[in-house]
Design a protein around this motif. Structure first.
Motif, PDB file in Angstrom:
ATOM      1  N   THR A 116       0.949  -1.130  -0.146  1.00 40.41           N
ATOM      2  CA  THR A 116      -0.054  -0.054   0.018  1.00 40.41           C
ATOM      3  C   THR A 116       0.945   1.270   0.027  1.00 40.41           C
ATOM      4  N   MET A 117       1.974   1.212   0.776  1.00 39.60           N
ATOM      5  CA  MET A 117       2.905   2.481   0.765  1.00 39.60           C
ATOM      6  C   MET A 117       3.455   2.700  -0.558  1.00 39.60           C
ATOM      7  N   VAL A 118       3.825   1.508  -1.046  1.00 32.00           N
ATOM      8  CA  VAL A 118       4.415   1.761  -2.522  1.00 32.00           C
ATOM      9  C   VAL A 118       3.421   2.303  -3.324  1.00 32.00           C
ATOM     10  N   THR A 119       2.245   1.926  -3.162  1.00 33.64           N
ATOM     11  CA  THR A 119       1.522   2.634  -4.375  1.00 33.64           C
ATOM     12  C   THR A 119       1.219   4.071  -4.113  1.00 33.64           C
ATOM     13  N   GLN A 120       1.014   4.338  -2.644  1.00 34.12           N
ATOM     14  CA  GLN A 120       0.670   5.818  -2.171  1.00 34.12           C
ATOM     15  C   GLN A 120       1.801   6.333  -2.718  1.00 34.12           C
ATOM     16  N   LEU A 121       3.155   6.168  -2.319  1.00 36.65           N
ATOM     17  CA  LEU A 121       4.357   6.892  -2.836  1.00 36.65           C
ATOM     18  C   LEU A 121       4.376   7.129  -4.258  1.00 36.65           C
ATOM     19  N   TRP A 122       4.153   6.395  -5.149  1.00 39.18           N
ATOM     20  CA  TRP A 122       3.818   6.548  -6.581  1.00 39.18           C
ATOM     21  C   TRP A 122       2.753   7.847  -6.884  1.00 39.18           C
ATOM     22  N   LYS A 123       1.937   7.465  -6.249  1.00 41.58           N
ATOM     23  CA  LYS A 123       0.560   8.252  -6.525  1.00 41.58           C
ATOM     24  C   LYS A 123       1.206   9.810  -6.113  1.00 41.58           C
ATOM     25  N   LEU A 124       1.636  10.187  -4.776  1.00 40.16           N
ATOM     26  CA  LEU A 124       2.047  11.180  -4.270  1.00 40.16           C
ATOM     27  C   LEU A 124       2.848  12.149  -5.331  1.00 40.16           C
ATOM     28  N   PHE A 125       3.825  11.493  -5.828  1.00 40.99           N
ATOM     29  CA  PHE A 125       4.720  12.297  -6.777  1.00 40.99           C
ATOM     30  C   PHE A 125       4.146  12.228  -8.293  1.00 40.99           C
ATOM     31  N   GLU A 126       3.502  11.225  -8.506  1.00 38.54           N
ATOM     32  CA  GLU A 126       2.826  11.300  -9.884  1.00 38.54           C
ATOM     33  C   GLU A 126       1.656  12.399 -10.252  1.00 38.54           C
ATOM     34  N   TYR A 127       0.837  12.820  -9.191  1.00 37.62           N
ATOM     35  CA  TYR A 127      -0.135  13.655  -9.310  1.00 37.62           C
ATOM     36  C   TYR A 127       0.295  14.684  -8.847  1.00 37.62           C
ATOM     37  N   SER A 128       1.386  15.183  -8.261  1.00 33.57           N
ATOM     38  CA  SER A 128       1.655  16.535  -7.847  1.00 33.57           C
ATOM     39  C   SER A 128       2.871  16.944  -8.667  1.00 33.57           C
ATOM     40  N   PRO A 129       2.729  17.957  -9.560  1.00 28.28           N
ATOM     41  CA  PRO A 129       3.987  18.542 -10.166  1.00 28.28           C
ATOM     42  C   PRO A 129       5.002  19.215  -9.230  1.00 28.28           C
ATOM     43  N   LYS A 130       4.524  19.716  -8.080  1.00 27.07           N
ATOM     44  CA  LYS A 130       5.243  20.733  -7.129  1.00 27.07           C
ATOM     45  C   LYS A 130       6.151  19.425  -6.294  1.00 27.07           C
ATOM     46  N   LYS A 131       5.431  18.274  -5.863  1.00 27.99           N
ATOM     47  CA  LYS A 131       6.346  17.246  -5.064  1.00 27.99           C
ATOM     48  C   LYS A 131       7.275  16.442  -6.060  1.00 27.99           C
ATOM     49  N   MET A 132       6.793  16.267  -7.379  1.00 30.82           N
ATOM     50  CA  MET A 132       7.837  15.750  -8.159  1.00 30.82           C
ATOM     51  C   MET A 132       8.915  16.675  -8.580  1.00 30.82           C
ATOM     52  N   ALA A 133       8.802  17.729  -8.571  1.00 35.41           N
ATOM     53  CA  ALA A 133       9.833  18.954  -8.862  1.00 35.41           C
ATOM     54  C   ALA A 133      10.777  18.757  -7.658  1.00 35.41           C
ATOM     55  N   VAL A 134      10.289  18.536  -6.511  1.00 36.06           N
ATOM     56  CA  VAL A 134      11.119  18.319  -5.296  1.00 36.06           C
ATOM     57  C   VAL A 134      11.923  17.063  -5.248  1.00 36.06           C
ATOM     58  N   TYR A 135      11.137  16.200  -5.681  1.00 33.59           N
ATOM     59  CA  TYR A 135      11.845  14.873  -5.643  1.00 33.59           C
ATOM     60  C   TYR A 135      13.027  14.820  -6.675  1.00 33.59           C
ATOM     61  N   LEU A 136      12.872  15.357  -7.939  1.00 26.91           N
ATOM     62  CA  LEU A 136      13.613  15.427  -8.708  1.00 26.91           C
ATOM     63  C   LEU A 136      14.978  16.166  -8.550  1.00 26.91           C
ATOM     64  N   LYS A 137      14.464  17.470  -7.786  1.00 24.21           N
ATOM     65  CA  LYS A 137      15.659  18.325  -7.548  1.00 24.21           C
ATOM     66  C   LYS A 137      16.473  17.660  -6.471  1.00 24.21           C
ATOM     67  N   THR A 138      16.171  16.969  -5.441  1.00 26.30           N
ATOM     68  CA  THR A 138      16.735  15.923  -4.532  1.00 26.30           C
ATOM     69  C   THR A 138      17.517  15.044  -5.290  1.00 26.30           C
ATOM     70  N   GLN A 139      16.912  14.508  -6.045  1.00 23.64           N
ATOM     71  CA  GLN A 139      17.585  13.122  -6.812  1.00 23.64           C
ATOM     72  C   GLN A 139      19.126  13.688  -7.736  1.00 23.64           C
ATOM     73  N   THR A 140      18.945  14.765  -8.046  1.00 26.81           N
ATOM     74  CA  THR A 140      19.787  15.355  -8.956  1.00 26.81           C
ATOM     75  C   THR A 140      20.891  15.847  -8.343  1.00 26.81           C
ATOM     76  N   GLU A 141      20.459  16.516  -7.100  1.00 26.60           N
ATOM     77  CA  GLU A 141      21.642  17.053  -6.202  1.00 26.60           C
ATOM     78  C   GLU A 141      22.413  16.085  -5.740  1.00 26.60           C
TER      79      GLU A 141
END
Length: 601
Positions: A142-167
């Motif tokens: 369930t947490m794996v699915t929720q994590l995917w939805k968290l980033f997939e449905y929010s451009p703002k959260k996806m941008a934070v994740y992408l910035k963290t990953q690239t840094e």
């Protein structure tokens, strides 16, 4: 299509693979495939058979409708229902219902049909049963699915994740394509897709540190904070390590079940191998050891500042033991038990045949022979059982002699299938000595056990019939699916011969106008000019219609005479070259180009 039906009728028996779906036009369709032994190639073959609209003449897609549509389609294809020996479906109640399912209705017409619940679906159910029985594994999913939805449905959260990953990786991404490529590493876990959970777990395993750092930055969001608190624990990360070791073993088994031509003979060795691999993971405890290495100083998880205590290690060992033990039990419950008729086919395994001096050799296989006789020849009774036992008493000596001929490595088959194929290929000689056993061997090869092919067919339907092509009719869809699924490889000799045959049949339907062959202009100019005056030819006009070319024979004097006549009839006076409103003056003489313009107008 016609050639495949001829091969099926020559084989004498076949198995049917069926699934239903709803397409983009909201039409409920039945997709059917057929499995049979091809005597020309000496191999088991599976091919697309039909796609039919279930609700075209009915109000409900119940088992009676499925039965009527199936019988009608088989009759149109000139396939006998009595030749059907195997039927496989996804296990839905409308398919395998005990009293009124499609399989039950088929058995009332042909009692020899063997109904099989797809092994791929049964494996997925075994995994689902295991996850449901262990609360923490279910929570992880369930947490794996929720994590995917968290980033997939929010451009703002996806941008934070992408910035963290690239840094963290010290990567500078300038293009949008590069950003999307990195962001796609988080995969969606879907319970209805057999292998999706493995890819989702692998993506979290690879990016667990950037994921936790991104969730930490998003703690102002309640969902992000809740996931961060649950995921930043040794138990969750240890569960990901355990799943990363176990799920590839299950995925390997699922991919083996989805092989093009798989029958019952493959099941037992594949299941045994999978259970042994799971036992090895449990015995050596490799997931927990890998976790301890990752959390140690200099490890891939050292930046998380987590320690694997004795209590954490004990919890993870208990979780791994319960998970793998439950998984093996559910695999046995879902896949271990098979119909007696399927178990009886194991007598064709040369490697299981006892030696001639063994006390079991004399009566080996007689019980299985009686089971096969009662199922394949239900109206013959004990007489056919005695006849088959007599044939088997002689055939087992042949199978015993083949034991030394079995190849040491059989990459795409099993000893049972190898033996049954050899019996069927030698039908011309064995047919007189073992007529009934040859038929049983052919039935063994034609019984399907996996519904993977109809699932592929459903995927092809969704690729072909899209939102922009939602009005495609079933006759066109059947043709496209035959080309896509049954057609030969592009540019192969079979493909070239098929195209030539299709063109020949198209031309034979009615008399068609043929366009002249075009050649080199420089080499054929003389012959073209010579033939222009003697015969007419067709050419393509601008309006995309075929017209006859009219030779230009009118002269300038005739044109001027026609103009003067028209002026007199219209009472416009005499024609004057300088009466034109245009500033352009006409020359005294007209060029051939001007003459052509006048003729065209």
């Amino acid at each position: 299509m016609q050639s495949m039906v001829e091969i099926v009728n020559k084989a004498g028996c076949y198995g049917l693979l069926v699934d239903d779906m709803t397409d983009i036009a909201v039409l409920e369709q039945m997709v059917g495939f057929i499995q049979f032994f091809n005597h020309d190639t000496g191999r088991v073959q599976t091919g697309f058979l039909f796609m039919e609209n279930l609700l075209e003449d009915s109000d409900s897609a119940d088992s009676q409708t499925l039965f009527d549509v199936l019988c009608k389609t088989l009759a149109e294809l000139k396939l006998s229902l009595q030749d059907m020996k195997g039927f496989v479906s996804d296990g839905a109640s409308v398919m395998v219902g005990k009293n009124n399912g499609l399989a039950a209705r088929l058995k009332r017409v042909n009692a020899t049909i063997v109904s099989v619940h797809c092994i791929c679906h049964r494996l997925a159910l075994a995994c689902t049963d295991t996850n449901a029985s262990l609360n923490y594994i279910n929570n992880v999913e369930t947490m794996v699915t929720q994590l995917w939805k968290l980033f997939e449905y929010s451009p703002k959260k996806m941008a934070v994740y992408l910035k963290t990953q690239t840094e963290m990786k010290k990567i500078k991404l300038t293009s949008q394509t590069s950003r999307k490529t990195v962001a796609k590493k988080l995969k969606k876990a879907c319970k209805t897709r057999w292998l999706s959970f493995e890819s989702a777990v692998n993506s979290i395993y690879d990016e667990i540190v950037p994921v936790l750092r991104a969730l930490e930055e998003l703690q102002s969001d309640a969902v992000s904070f809740g996931l961060f608190k649950k995921m930043r624990t040794v138990k969750f990360i240890g569960a990901i390590y355990i799943l990363r070791e176990v799920l590839p073993v299950l995925a390997q088994l699922s991919k083996a079940f989805q092989r093009d031509t798989i029958n019952y003979a493959h099941l037992e060795p594949l299941i045994k191998y999978t259970k042994d691999k799971l036992s090895d993971i449990l015995d050596n405890g490799s997931p927990i050891e890998q976790l301890k290495i990752g959390l140690s100083d200099g490890g891939r998880l050292s930046s998380l500042d987590l320690n694997c205590t004795d209590h954490d290690e004990s919890q993870l060992k208990s979780l791994m033991t319960k998970y793998i033990t439950s998984l093996k039990e559910n695999i046995d419950n879902r896949l271990g038990q098979s119909a007696p008729i399927l178990s009886a086919f194991s007598i064709f395994d040369p490697t299981a045949m006892p030696t001639q001096d063994s006390p079991e050799f004399k009566t080996y296989g007689e019980t299985a022979i009686c089971v096969l006789a009662a199922h394949v020849f239900p109206s013959e009774g004990a007489t056919m059982c005695d006849k088959l036992i007599a044939e088997w008493g002689k055939m087992k000596y042949d199978i015993l002699s083949w034991k030394k001929d079995v190849p040491a490595v059989l990459p795409h088959t099993t000893p049972t299938e190898w033996c049954a194929s050899r019996v069927v290929r030698m039908k011309s000689s064995f047919g007189y000595v073992y007529p009934e056993l040859v038929q049983i061997a052919q039935i063994l090869l034609s019984i399907p056990v996996s519904n993977a092919w109809p699932e592929r067919g459903v995927s092809k339907v969704r690729l072909l019939k899209t939102r922009l092509r939602s009005q495609l009719k079933n006759d066109v869809m059947n043709a496209l699916l035959h080309i896509t699924l049954n057609g030969p490889e592009l540019h192969s000799p079979d493909c070239d011969s098929l195209i030539h045959e299709a063109v020949r049949q198209w031309l034979a339907l009615k008399k068609r106008r043929k366009l002249p062959k075009t050649g080199d202009a420089s080499s054929n100019s003389a012959s073209t000019e010579a033939s222009a005056n003697t015969e007419s030819h067709t050419e393509m006009a601008d309006a995309s219609v075929q017209t006859e070319q009219i030779p230009i024979t009118i002269t300038l004097d005739e044109i001027q005479a026609e103009v003067q006549t028209a002026l007199k009839l219209l009472d416009l006076g005499e024609f004057d070259d300088y009466d034109s409103d245009s500033d352009t003056e006409y020359s005294d003489t007209m060029s051939p180009f001007d003459l052509n313009i006048l003729c065209d107008t």
